[in-house]
Design a protein around this motif. Structure first.
Motif, short mmCIF file in Angstrom:
data_model
loop_
_atom_site.label_atom_id
_atom_site.label_comp_id
_atom_site.label_asym_id
_atom_site.label_seq_id
_atom_site.Cartn_x
_atom_site.Cartn_y
_atom_site.Cartn_z
N VAL A 82 -9.60 21.88 41.34
CA VAL A 82 -9.83 20.44 41.45
C VAL A 82 -8.86 19.68 40.56
O VAL A 82 -8.60 20.07 39.43
CB VAL A 82 -11.29 20.11 41.06
N CYS A 83 -8.33 18.58 41.10
CA CYS A 83 -7.44 17.70 40.34
C CYS A 83 -7.75 16.27 40.78
O CYS A 83 -7.15 15.76 41.73
CB CYS A 83 -5.98 18.06 40.59
N PHE A 84 -8.71 15.65 40.10
CA PHE A 84 -9.24 14.36 40.52
C PHE A 84 -8.92 13.27 39.49
O PHE A 84 -8.86 13.53 38.28
CB PHE A 84 -10.76 14.42 40.66
N GLY A 85 -8.78 12.04 39.96
CA GLY A 85 -8.76 10.87 39.09
C GLY A 85 -7.77 10.97 37.96
O GLY A 85 -6.56 11.08 38.16
N GLY A 86 -8.28 10.90 36.73
CA GLY A 86 -7.42 10.97 35.56
C GLY A 86 -6.65 12.27 35.48
O GLY A 86 -5.53 12.31 34.96
N GLY A 87 -7.23 13.36 35.99
CA GLY A 87 -6.51 14.63 36.02
C GLY A 87 -5.28 14.56 36.89
O GLY A 87 -4.21 15.09 36.54
N LEU A 88 -5.40 13.89 38.03
CA LEU A 88 -4.25 13.72 38.92
C LEU A 88 -3.18 12.87 38.25
O LEU A 88 -1.98 13.14 38.39
CB LEU A 88 -4.71 13.08 40.23
N GLN A 89 -3.59 11.86 37.51
CA GLN A 89 -2.60 11.01 36.85
C GLN A 89 -1.89 11.76 35.73
O GLN A 89 -0.68 11.60 35.53
CB GLN A 89 -3.29 9.75 36.32
N ILE A 90 -2.62 12.61 34.99
CA ILE A 90 -1.98 13.42 33.95
C ILE A 90 -0.97 14.37 34.58
O ILE A 90 0.17 14.49 34.11
CB ILE A 90 -3.05 14.17 33.14
N ALA A 91 -1.36 15.04 35.66
CA ALA A 91 -0.43 15.94 36.34
C ALA A 91 0.78 15.18 36.85
O ALA A 91 1.91 15.70 36.86
CB ALA A 91 -1.13 16.65 37.49
N SER A 92 0.58 13.94 37.27
CA SER A 92 1.67 13.14 37.83
C SER A 92 2.70 12.77 36.78
O SER A 92 3.84 12.39 37.13
CB SER A 92 1.11 11.87 38.48
N GLY A 93 2.36 12.88 35.51
CA GLY A 93 3.34 12.63 34.46
C GLY A 93 4.41 13.70 34.38
O GLY A 93 5.46 13.47 33.78
N ALA A 94 4.16 14.86 34.97
CA ALA A 94 5.14 15.95 34.94
C ALA A 94 6.34 15.62 35.81
O ALA A 94 6.24 14.90 36.81
CB ALA A 94 4.49 17.25 35.41
N ASP A 95 7.48 16.19 35.45
CA ASP A 95 8.69 16.02 36.25
C ASP A 95 8.55 16.72 37.60
O ASP A 95 9.04 16.22 38.62
CB ASP A 95 9.90 16.63 35.52
N ILE A 96 7.92 17.88 37.59
CA ILE A 96 7.78 18.73 38.77
C ILE A 96 6.33 19.18 38.85
O ILE A 96 5.73 19.52 37.83
CB ILE A 96 8.72 19.95 38.69
N LYS A 97 5.76 19.17 40.06
CA LYS A 97 4.37 19.56 40.23
C LYS A 97 4.27 20.69 41.25
O LYS A 97 4.71 20.55 42.39
CB LYS A 97 3.52 18.37 40.74
N ILE A 98 3.72 21.85 40.81
CA ILE A 98 3.48 22.99 41.69
C ILE A 98 1.98 23.06 41.93
O ILE A 98 1.19 23.13 40.98
CB ILE A 98 3.96 24.31 41.06
N VAL A 99 1.58 23.05 43.19
CA VAL A 99 0.15 22.94 43.52
C VAL A 99 -0.26 24.08 44.45
O VAL A 99 0.50 24.49 45.33
CB VAL A 99 -0.13 21.56 44.18
N ALA A 100 -1.47 24.59 44.24
CA ALA A 100 -2.03 25.57 45.16
C ALA A 100 -2.30 24.91 46.50
O ALA A 100 -2.79 23.77 46.54
CB ALA A 100 -3.31 26.17 44.58
#
Length: 265
Positions: free
Chosen positions: A114-132
């Motif tokens: 799960v990557c919801f709400g604030g978690g998604l925004q924190i992940a979005s701060g990364a330069d590159i995002k690898i997702v299952a």
């Protein structure tokens, strides 16, 4: 290194692994988690041996978003208004996401579960995002009568199509990791996002750290700088790099077909 029993930070071969470790709560964001994220980010600003960061979550999920129980109790007694800039151009919750973009080194988020709400925004701060591919993501805030306010609108700009973001925000509809790549929230889908992120981080860490930092500096200006400003940014960074010790080492290692031995910034 442990920050408030919420973040574990390890550093090996130039790769800093920052892991959210509140696994029993799917790494939900409570005040201690926010504080730990800011402390870990501040530490990395002062860590010259770190050349790339991998950001991940322990347990079943990356981050379920705000812990509404603890945050509700805190908000009723908030002393600092959200409109006050406590971290440069951001407030503390915004900095929890922006710190990864502001770091002078690349950050790769490994997203699973799960990557919801604030978690998604924190992940979005990364330069590159690898997702299952089967990860579950959502711009969740409207469900709770709120709006995304942890720098999401800054971090999604230029990546997520405007009308797609509006739909997902207005409806808080869940979407998969594969859809996240198509929508622009993520870079790659991989069944083992952490392994993919670590391999990519090791590759980046093997490059000249000064050149990588310079490239991130320019990249961070890309969206809102004028053409003239970007042209000057290129020239400024290149002027600093040309003839430097690490730049000479990059050339020699390439010509001699050997592994480069770069010095830390």
């Amino acid at each position: 290194m442990n920050f408030r029993n919420r973040i574990e930070l390890t550093l090996e071969n130039g790769v800093a692994h920052v892991q959210l470790v509140r696994a029993d709560k799917m790494n939900a964001l409570d005040p201690e988690m926010f504080a730990a994220i800011l402390e870990a980010g501040s530490h990395l600003f002062e860590e010259p041996a770190a050349r790339c960061v991998v950001l991940s979550g322990a347990g079943r999920s990356f981050c379920a978003g705000l812990d509404l129980t603890s945050m509700g109790q805190t908000d009723r007694h908030r002393e600092v208004p959200l409109t006050e800039r406590t971290h440069g151009n951001a407030n503390a919750p915004q900095q929890a996401a922006m710190v990864w973009r502001k770091l002078p080194i690349p950050v790769i988020a490994a997203i699973h579960g799960v990557c919801f709400g604030g978690g998604l925004q924190i992940a979005s701060g990364a330069d590159i995002k690898i997702v299952a591919p089967d990860a579950r993501l959502a711009v969740m805030e409207v469900k709770w009568g709120l709006v995304p306010d942890m720098a999401g609108y800054v971090l999604w700009r230029g990546n997520v199509r405007d009308d797609v973001l509006r739909e997902l925000t207005y409806t808080h509809r869940e979407f998969t990791g594969e859809e996240a790549v198509a929508y622009g929230f993520a870079t790659h889908a991989d069944a083992n996002p952490l392994a993919r992120a670590m391999a990519l981080a090791q590759d980046i860490a093997s490059k000249s750290p000064h050149a990588v930092r310079a490239a991130k500096t320019i990249s961070n200006k890309w969206w809102d700088a004028t053409n003239d400003q970007l042209l000057m940014a290129e020239s400024h960074e290149q002027q600093r790099l040309m003839g430097s010790k690490n730049q000479r080492e990059a050339v020699l290692a390439g010509l001699e077909k050997r592994k480069a031995e770069f010095g830390d910034p």
